[in-house]
Design an enzyme around this catalytic site. Structure first.
Site, short mmCIF file in Angstrom:
data_model
loop_
_atom_site.label_atom_id
_atom_site.label_comp_id
_atom_site.label_asym_id
_atom_site.label_seq_id
_atom_site.Cartn_x
_atom_site.Cartn_y
_atom_site.Cartn_z
N LYS A 74 0.84 -1.20 0.00
CA LYS A 74 0.00 0.00 0.00
C LYS A 74 0.88 1.26 0.00
O LYS A 74 0.63 2.20 -0.76
CB LYS A 74 -0.95 -0.02 1.22
CG LYS A 74 -2.03 -1.09 1.11
CD LYS A 74 -2.84 -1.28 2.39
CE LYS A 74 -3.80 -2.46 2.25
NZ LYS A 74 -4.56 -2.77 3.47
N GLN A 117 -4.42 -1.59 9.67
CA GLN A 117 -4.35 -2.92 9.07
C GLN A 117 -4.93 -3.95 10.05
O GLN A 117 -4.56 -3.96 11.24
CB GLN A 117 -2.90 -3.26 8.71
CG GLN A 117 -2.72 -4.53 7.92
CD GLN A 117 -3.39 -4.51 6.54
OE1 GLN A 117 -3.54 -3.46 5.92
NE2 GLN A 117 -3.80 -5.68 6.05
N ASP A 144 -10.81 2.93 4.34
CA ASP A 144 -11.07 1.49 4.23
C ASP A 144 -12.57 1.20 4.22
O ASP A 144 -12.98 0.07 3.93
CB ASP A 144 -10.45 0.75 5.44
CG ASP A 144 -9.26 -0.12 5.05
OD1 ASP A 144 -9.15 -0.47 3.86
OD2 ASP A 144 -8.46 -0.42 5.95
N1 GUN Z 1 -6.82 -7.02 6.40
C1 GUN Z 1 -7.23 -7.80 5.36
N2 GUN Z 1 -7.78 -7.03 4.40
C2 GUN Z 1 -7.71 -5.76 4.82
C3 GUN Z 1 -8.10 -4.51 4.25
O1 GUN Z 1 -8.66 -4.41 3.14
N3 GUN Z 1 -7.85 -3.42 5.00
C4 GUN Z 1 -7.27 -3.50 6.22
N4 GUN Z 1 -7.09 -2.38 6.91
N5 GUN Z 1 -6.91 -4.62 6.77
C5 GUN Z 1 -7.12 -5.74 6.08
#
Ligand code: GUN
Length: 291
Positions: free
Chosen positions: A52, A96, A119
């Site tokens: 990311k 995350q 998110d």
């Molecule tokens: N953990 C697994 N998928 C995601 C996601 O799309 N965003 C975040 N923040 N954590 C995750």
């Protein structure tokens, strides 16, 4: 069979985003700034967050990575959230997941300013998505929709079986696919671990979204000829022939299923890269909304 090439699609969307960032710069406006918070040392989470941050650099965004040890307390994390909410330079941020077990995930997600929740995990954004109001859509479901849109995969009137009811993928993608939109207007069935006769159910599906996290679960005999198959799985499977010691496996047995499909996503290079560009698109829209 047409490959739904998420890697190539994500690459062209990144170019589109990069040119928007250039235009913002030229106009003397602030460039988008995404922050990511990673608590703990989970290998997969470290990889995802790393991608990311790298993607932010590729499109010209500013990014901040905040890493904390697994021993971080809930109140310490809430303080980080408070600071990010109040930092005018941060347009959007993500925590995350998963968080360490001793932290109440719901409590921390609730503390995020919904306007910075790129998110789309805050209940305000989830509710707005349910009501078809403007909101940040969760990245993986939004990435799947964008991939279907760009390949002009017909969805209207189709029967979709979504395997998996997670709050991050299965449930929201079900909501998005049943909407009166294109892609959308599907008849959606959500299947899960308690579903009776999943095999027959899948065999009746025009579109299968496999989001259960079990490597190669969907086999050739579960898929009808001409079906569209979207594989959301990204499980690390031990593989001594790889330098890393593992390979990434999807939820679909690609070799068996691909030959029956009209469209299919590969793993890697399918949904994964689309998830990241959705996050970038949400961050760009956060900037446009606020400034
Ligand atoms: N953990 C697994 N998928 C995601 C996601 O799309 N965003 C975040 N923040 N954590 C995750």
């Amino acid at each position: 069979m047409i490959l739904l090439d998420g890697a190539a699609t994500a690459k062209s969307i990144k170019l589109e985003i990069a040119s928007e960032v250039e235009a913002l710069k030229k106009a003397g406006k602030k460039i988008p700034h995404l922050a990511a918070v990673l608590v703990g040392e989970d290998g997969a989470s470290m990889t995802y967050v790393g991608s990311k941050v790298k993607s932010c650099e590729e499109v010209g965004f500013a990014s901040t990575l905040i890493t904390r040890p697994a021993s971080t307390t809930e109140s310490e994390l809430l303080e980080i959230v408070r600071q990010l909410n109040n930092d005018p330079d941060i347009d959007g941020y993500i925590l995350q997941l998963p968080l360490p077990k001793h932290i109440d995930e719901h409590k921390v997600l609730l503390a995020i300013d919904p306007e910075k929740d790129v998110d789309g995990f805050h209940p305000v954004n989830v509710g707005r998505m349910m009501l078809n109001l403007p909101c940040y859509l969760p990245a993986t479901p939004a990435g799947i929709i964008e991939l279907l849109r760009r390949y002009q995969v017909p969805t209207e009137g189709k029967h979709v079986v979504v395997i998996g009811r997670s709050h991050i993928v299965g449930l929201p993608v079900s909501i998005l696919l049943q909407r009166n939109a294109n892609p959308g207007n599907c008849t959606v069935t959500i299947a899960h671990s308690r579903t009776n006769d999943l095999k027959s159910l899948c065999a009746s599906a025009d579109i299968i979204i496999a989001a259960l996290g079990k490597p190669e679960f969907v086999t050739g005999d579960m898929v009808k000829d001409g079906a569209v198959v979207v594989d959301v799985g990204i499980t690390r499977v031990p593989d001594p022939s790889k330098k890393s010691g593992f390979r990434i496996a999807g939820d679909v047995n690609f070799a068996q299923v691909a030959e029956k499909c009209s469209y299919i996503t590969p793993v890697p290079g399918g949904v994964g890269p689309m998830t990241i560009v959705s996050l970038l698109m949400n961050t760009l829209s956060a900037v446009k909304k606020h400034r």
